[in-house]
Scaffold this motif. Structure first.
Motif, PDB file in Angstrom:
ATOM      1  N   VAL A 193       0.835  -1.207   0.000  1.00 31.21           N
ATOM      2  CA  VAL A 193       0.000   0.000   0.000  1.00 31.21           C
ATOM      3  C   VAL A 193       0.867   1.253   0.000  1.00 31.21           C
ATOM      4  CG1 VAL A 193      -1.636   1.359   1.366  1.00 31.21           C
ATOM      5  CG2 VAL A 193      -1.998  -1.093   1.078  1.00 31.21           C
ATOM      6  N   ILE A 194       1.899   1.272   0.852  1.00 28.50           N
ATOM      7  CA  ILE A 194       2.791   2.440   0.913  1.00 28.50           C
ATOM      8  C   ILE A 194       3.454   2.679  -0.445  1.00 28.50           C
ATOM      9  CG2 ILE A 194       4.991   3.277   1.843  1.00 28.50           C
ATOM     10  CD1 ILE A 194       4.204   2.180   4.526  1.00 28.50           C
ATOM     11  N   GLY A 231      18.635   8.278  -5.210  1.00 27.17           N
ATOM     12  CA  GLY A 231      17.436   7.735  -5.825  1.00 27.17           C
ATOM     13  C   GLY A 231      16.412   7.418  -4.753  1.00 27.17           C
ATOM     14  N   PHE A 232      15.138   7.507  -5.089  1.00 29.93           N
ATOM     15  CA  PHE A 232      14.079   7.362  -4.090  1.00 29.93           C
ATOM     16  C   PHE A 232      13.196   6.132  -4.319  1.00 29.93           C
ATOM     17  CE2 PHE A 232      14.338  12.224  -4.417  1.00 29.93           C
ATOM     18  CZ  PHE A 232      15.359  12.281  -3.485  1.00 29.93           C
ATOM     19  N   SER A 233      13.653   5.187  -5.135  1.00 34.55           N
ATOM     20  CA  SER A 233      12.813   4.025  -5.451  1.00 34.55           C
ATOM     21  C   SER A 233      12.689   3.086  -4.248  1.00 34.55           C
ATOM     22  CB  SER A 233      13.399   3.259  -6.635  1.00 34.55           C
ATOM     23  OG  SER A 233      12.765   2.009  -6.783  1.00 34.55           O
ATOM     24  N   LEU A 234      11.449   2.813  -3.830  1.00 34.50           N
ATOM     25  CA  LEU A 234      11.220   1.895  -2.714  1.00 34.50           C
ATOM     26  C   LEU A 234      11.475   0.451  -3.130  1.00 34.50           C
ATOM     27  CD1 LEU A 234       8.003   3.492  -1.165  1.00 34.50           C
ATOM     28  CD2 LEU A 234      10.389   3.819  -0.507  1.00 34.50           C
ATOM     29  N   GLY A 293      10.277  14.235  -2.445  1.00 28.87           N
ATOM     30  CA  GLY A 293      10.727  12.863  -2.665  1.00 28.87           C
ATOM     31  C   GLY A 293      11.729  12.433  -1.624  1.00 28.87           C
ATOM     32  N   LEU A 294      12.678  13.309  -1.306  1.00 30.28           N
ATOM     33  CA  LEU A 294      13.681  13.005  -0.288  1.00 30.28           C
ATOM     34  C   LEU A 294      13.039  12.832   1.083  1.00 30.28           C
ATOM     35  CD1 LEU A 294      16.627  12.708   0.599  1.00 30.28           C
ATOM     36  CD2 LEU A 294      16.742  15.204   0.800  1.00 30.28           C
ATOM     37  N   PHE A 295      12.110  13.727   1.426  1.00 35.57           N
ATOM     38  CA  PHE A 295      11.444  13.660   2.734  1.00 35.57           C
ATOM     39  C   PHE A 295      10.655  12.358   2.876  1.00 35.57           C
ATOM     40  CE2 PHE A 295       7.536  14.357   5.199  1.00 35.57           C
ATOM     41  CZ  PHE A 295       8.090  14.635   6.449  1.00 35.57           C
ATOM     42  N   VAL A 296       9.893  12.004   1.851  1.00 35.86           N
ATOM     43  CA  VAL A 296       9.079  10.781   1.896  1.00 35.86           C
ATOM     44  C   VAL A 296       9.980   9.552   1.983  1.00 35.86           C
ATOM     45  CG1 VAL A 296       7.499   9.336   0.558  1.00 35.86           C
ATOM     46  CG2 VAL A 296       7.107  11.800   0.714  1.00 35.86           C
ATOM     47  N   PHE A 297      11.061   9.540   1.214  1.00 36.01           N
ATOM     48  CA  PHE A 297      11.970   8.395   1.203  1.00 36.01           C
ATOM     49  C   PHE A 297      12.594   8.178   2.581  1.00 36.01           C
ATOM     50  CE2 PHE A 297      16.175   6.463   0.393  1.00 36.01           C
ATOM     51  CZ  PHE A 297      15.780   5.339  -0.315  1.00 36.01           C
ATOM     52  N   VAL A 298      13.101   9.251   3.189  1.00 32.64           N
ATOM     53  CA  VAL A 298      13.718   9.148   4.516  1.00 32.64           C
ATOM     54  C   VAL A 298      12.688   8.704   5.550  1.00 32.64           C
ATOM     55  CG1 VAL A 298      14.809  10.458   6.381  1.00 32.64           C
ATOM     56  CG2 VAL A 298      15.521  10.834   4.009  1.00 32.64           C
ATOM     57  N   SER A 299      11.470   9.235   5.453  1.00 34.13           N
ATOM     58  CA  SER A 299      10.407   8.874   6.397  1.00 34.13           C
ATOM     59  C   SER A 299      10.066   7.394   6.305  1.00 34.13           C
ATOM     60  CB  SER A 299       9.158   9.725   6.135  1.00 34.13           C
ATOM     61  OG  SER A 299       9.430  11.097   6.287  1.00 34.13           O
ATOM     62  N   ILE A 300       9.998   6.877   5.079  1.00 39.12           N
ATOM     63  CA  ILE A 300       9.657   5.464   4.893  1.00 39.12           C
ATOM     64  C   ILE A 300      10.795   4.572   5.386  1.00 39.12           C
ATOM     65  CG2 ILE A 300       9.218   3.681   3.143  1.00 39.12           C
ATOM     66  CD1 ILE A 300       7.622   5.822   1.605  1.00 39.12           C
ATOM     67  N   CYS A 301      12.046   5.007   5.207  1.00 41.84           N
ATOM     68  CA  CYS A 301      13.183   4.243   5.752  1.00 41.84           C
ATOM     69  C   CYS A 301      13.049   4.110   7.272  1.00 41.84           C
ATOM     70  CB  CYS A 301      14.500   4.930   5.408  1.00 41.84           C
ATOM     71  SG  CYS A 301      15.007   4.770   3.684  1.00 41.84           S
ATOM     72  N   ALA A 302      12.711   5.225   7.939  1.00 45.29           N
ATOM     73  CA  ALA A 302      12.545   5.204   9.394  1.00 45.29           C
ATOM     74  C   ALA A 302      11.376   4.314   9.793  1.00 45.29           C
ATOM     75  CB  ALA A 302      12.330   6.629   9.904  1.00 45.29           C
ATOM     76  N   LEU A 303      10.279   4.390   9.023  1.00 52.83           N
ATOM     77  CA  LEU A 303       9.099   3.569   9.305  1.00 52.83           C
ATOM     78  C   LEU A 303       9.406   2.090   9.094  1.00 52.83           C
ATOM     79  CD1 LEU A 303       6.083   3.683  10.053  1.00 52.83           C
ATOM     80  CD2 LEU A 303       5.573   3.875   7.602  1.00 52.83           C
ATOM     81  N   PHE A 304      10.191   1.798   8.058  1.00 54.08           N
ATOM     82  CA  PHE A 304      10.618   0.428   7.759  1.00 54.08           C
ATOM     83  C   PHE A 304      11.353  -0.160   8.969  1.00 54.08           C
ATOM     84  CE2 PHE A 304      11.960  -2.382   4.033  1.00 54.08           C
ATOM     85  CZ  PHE A 304      12.499  -3.371   4.834  1.00 54.08           C
TER      86      PHE A 304
END
Length: 667
Positions: free
Chosen positions: A162-163, A197-200, A646-657
């Motif tokens: 979903v994310i 790069g910001f690819s999940l 993009g950078l903010f979302v990527f870093v946030s998802i890394c922390a959430l991961f």
């Protein structure tokens, strides 16, 4: 155990459905960034969740479904070559029957070639098979009477899916988030960049391959971009009025990636050399059942492969199909029947022999570092160089290359032949991983091999239509179906571009071997260092393949992979610390955390990939109805905002991961 259901009709249908989903995901991801992922783990979880709705489901039935579906994770790597036929203008679309035949026949040969290696590489080997063991753990957990573990696993995949779907929609659909960013600067004439790069999906691929491969990829990236590009730009005369990014990427396309290709190629050859003895042993063991004094009943069910008679029958059928397919491909060339059949037999014989050799190489590498990090690109590079040199020799003898059309046809035939070898390599890359899972859950090998054969057929059916949709929606580098397309959204198809460049260069006698030879030398040095580390029993290793990928791929692709490997190290290190702080068994908690993180990563990969495919359908519909190829894009120039977001979302998802993975530690 073998009174349990195993290869069932409902399982086959469900496996086919999951195969289609993951084939679509992998085709998109492979064309976009040149990487595919192993679908064994998410397929195992999805099959468990669905079969729980029915009575009588078993661990062996679930294993058969994930075995069949996992074929999609590697057979889709065929797209590393096939788009090249459009790039040279030989094809203008993907003919269904030719694409289906080369994928299915090559894939089924891959299954058959890897059977003799099962005893040596799976049963008696100490290879880690990371994805195979992880899939077995998931299946075991899901077979327990308490199915909370299976439900929790499905939640983790959905969480990641979903994310990634939402982020991908805002990135590639609405285009309010950027996919990457970079700061370019120069020191004198030398060009440098700070990439991101910001690819999940790539972040998740990095998690799955682990920190050791991440360090090797980082070394490769540094060789290419900290040393290679700055040195080349310093000694070259370039147009300083051009953007630094354009100049640097030009050096990468014409020089640096060929160094990476050389490293990957020698790593693949080295793997083949180390496997000659195990291949011979595997053949001896596999064909022992042909002796008259050995009965099938003398072999335990968990050790029964497909019979040698069945193997030879299917193999013969696949060879006939390939002969017909190659003749169909060559028939329109205008060559005489004698020359045409010479080329047919030469191409099929090469595909058969080379396919058997690469089956061993890919099976070994998949066992060592996992299917997702195996040397598919390196195998294709070796194959396209060898077959191009063979066809060059034949062409100079029969005059086939005397015209531009003849040279273009020879390039096309080299690519088509390489695609067959790659189909073999793809499945071999996956087959032994699945057989390892089956070995750990006491499955019947021959039934797994049947499931993989079915997976090849189902995956081959959908590859051509998916390629057609993506081509018409985005186009490929050097191959656009329309002149008015948005070139910023073109699918790079990096491997296909490279294979095409190599083949064309060989037939035109214009291939600059300098960079490839430098790559071979660099690869040889890395292999020597790795051998020394292995002899000294060092925990630190430098896999040459991963270094080659670091050189070969651009930094906006390697950076999220490297960060993903760093996340893997952080999560696993903190799992031990947190478990000890709570007086829990560190090893047990580590496994729980690693399993949870792997499932989240799988979800992130699937979510991003599937949205990419769905957006492709939307774009095709838009263009068909007179719209543009960015129908969902926000019609406002947002400047630098998408990169910052993009950078903010990527870093946030890394922390959430990290947080969600470590939440698996509970008293």
């Amino acid at each position: 155990m073998h009174n349990l259901r195993e290869l069932t009709l409902r399982g086959t249908i469900l496996g086919a459905f999951i195969t289609v989903i993951f084939t679509a995901s992998n085709v998109y991801l492979g064309l976009k960034v040149g990487l595919t992922f192993s679908s064994a783990i998410p397929a195992a979880v999805i099959s468990m969740a669905i079969l729980k709705l029915f009575s009588g489901s078993t661990i062996l039935e679930n294993n058969m479904i994930q075995t069949q579906a996992s074929a999609a994770g590697t057979l889709s790597s065929i797209i590393f070559v096939l788009p090249g036929l459009l790039m040279i203008g030989y094809w203008h679309s993907f003919p269904f029957w030719l694409t289906f035949a080369v994928c299915s026949a090559g894939g089924m040969l891959g299954v058959l070639f890897s059977i003799p290696l099962r005893h040596v590489m799976v049963v008696k080997s100490n290879l880690p098979y990371p994805e195979g063991i992880a899939a077995a753990e998931i299946l075991k957990a899901g077979s327990e009477t308490n199915n909370n573990e299976a439900n929790e696993g499905l939640k983790d995949i959905l969480f990641g899916g979903v994310i990634a779907s939402i982020v991908s929609l805002f990135t590639n659909g609405f285009r309010v988030l950027s996919e990457n960013t970079a700061y370019w600067f120069s020191a004198g004439k030398s060009i440098f960049q700070l990439p991101m790069g910001f690819s999940l999906a790539l972040l998740s691929a990095g998690y799955l391959i682990g920190i050791m491969s991440g360090i090797a990829i980082l070394i490769g990236t540094m060789i290419g971009w900290v040393f290679g590009i700055p040195i080349l730009s310093a000694i070259s005369d370039y147009d300083a009025t051009q953007p630094l990014s354009k100049i640097a990427m030009g050096f990468w396309a014409s020089d640096i990636r060929f160094i990476g290709a050389g490293v990957i190629a020698i790593a693949a050859v080295w793997t083949l050399l180390t496997l000659i003895k195990p291949m011979i042993e595997g053949l001896k063991i596999s064909f022992k059942t042909m002796r008259s004094d050995v009965s099938v009943n003398d072999i335990a069910p968990t050790e029964r492969d497909l019979s040698p008679k069945a193997i030879l029958l299917i193999m013969g059928s696949m060879l006939v199909i390939l002969l017909v397919t190659f003749y169909s491909f060559i028939a329109d060339s205008g060559l005489s029947a004698g020359i045409a059949w010479t080329l047919v037999f030469s191409a099929v014989l090469f595909a058969f022999i080379m396919g058997f050799l690469v089956a061993a190489a890919c099976g070994y590498m998949a066992g060592l570092v996992g299917s997702s990090a195996s040397p598919i690109s390196g195998i294709a590079i070796v194959a396209v160089i060898v077959i191009s040199l063979i066809l060059l020799g034949l062409g100079e003898v029969n005059g086939m290359l005397d015209s531009i059309e003849g040279s273009n046809f020879a390039t096309a035939l080299a690519l088509f032949t390489t695609s067959t070898v790659l189909a073999v390599a793809c499945i071999s890359n996956d087959n032994l991983q699945d057989l390892k899972t089956g070995h750990l859950v006491n499955a019947t090998p021959w039934k797994q091999q049947v499931a993989l054969l079915l997976g090849c057929v189902v995956g081959a059916i959908v590859i051509a239509p998916i390629l057609e949709i993506l081509y018409n929606a985005y186009g490929f580098t050097g191959a656009l179906p329309r002149t008015d397309m948005d070139t910023t959204q073109v699918l790079a198809a990096p491997q296909a571009t490279l294979m095409t460049t190599i083949a064309k260069g060989i037939f035109a006698h214009k291939l600059d071997w300098t960079m490839i030879l430098i790559g071979l030398a660099v690869g040889a040095i890395i292999i020597a260092i790795d051998v020394i580390l292995a002899k000294n029993k060092s925990n630190f290793r430098i896999p040459a393949l991963a270094v080659g990928l670091g050189i070969y791929l651009p930094p906006n692709i390697t950076t999220p992979i490297i960060i993903g490997t760093l996340l893997s190290w952080i999560i696993k290190r903190n799992a031990y610390k947190k478990a000890k702080a709570q007086n829990l068994d560190p090893e047990q908690q580590f496994k729980k955390v690693d399993r949870k993180a792997a499932l989240i990563a799988s979800g992130l990969i699937v979510g991003e990939s599937l949205v990419g495919v769905l957006l492709a359908v939307v774009i095709v519909i838009s263009i068909t109805n007179g719209g543009n190829d960015a129908p969902l894009a926000v019609p406002v120039n947002l400047g630098i905002l998408p990169e910052l977001l993009g950078l903010f979302v990527f870093v946030s998802i890394c922390a959430l991961f990290i947080r969600r993975a470590l939440s698996a530690i509970k008293k």
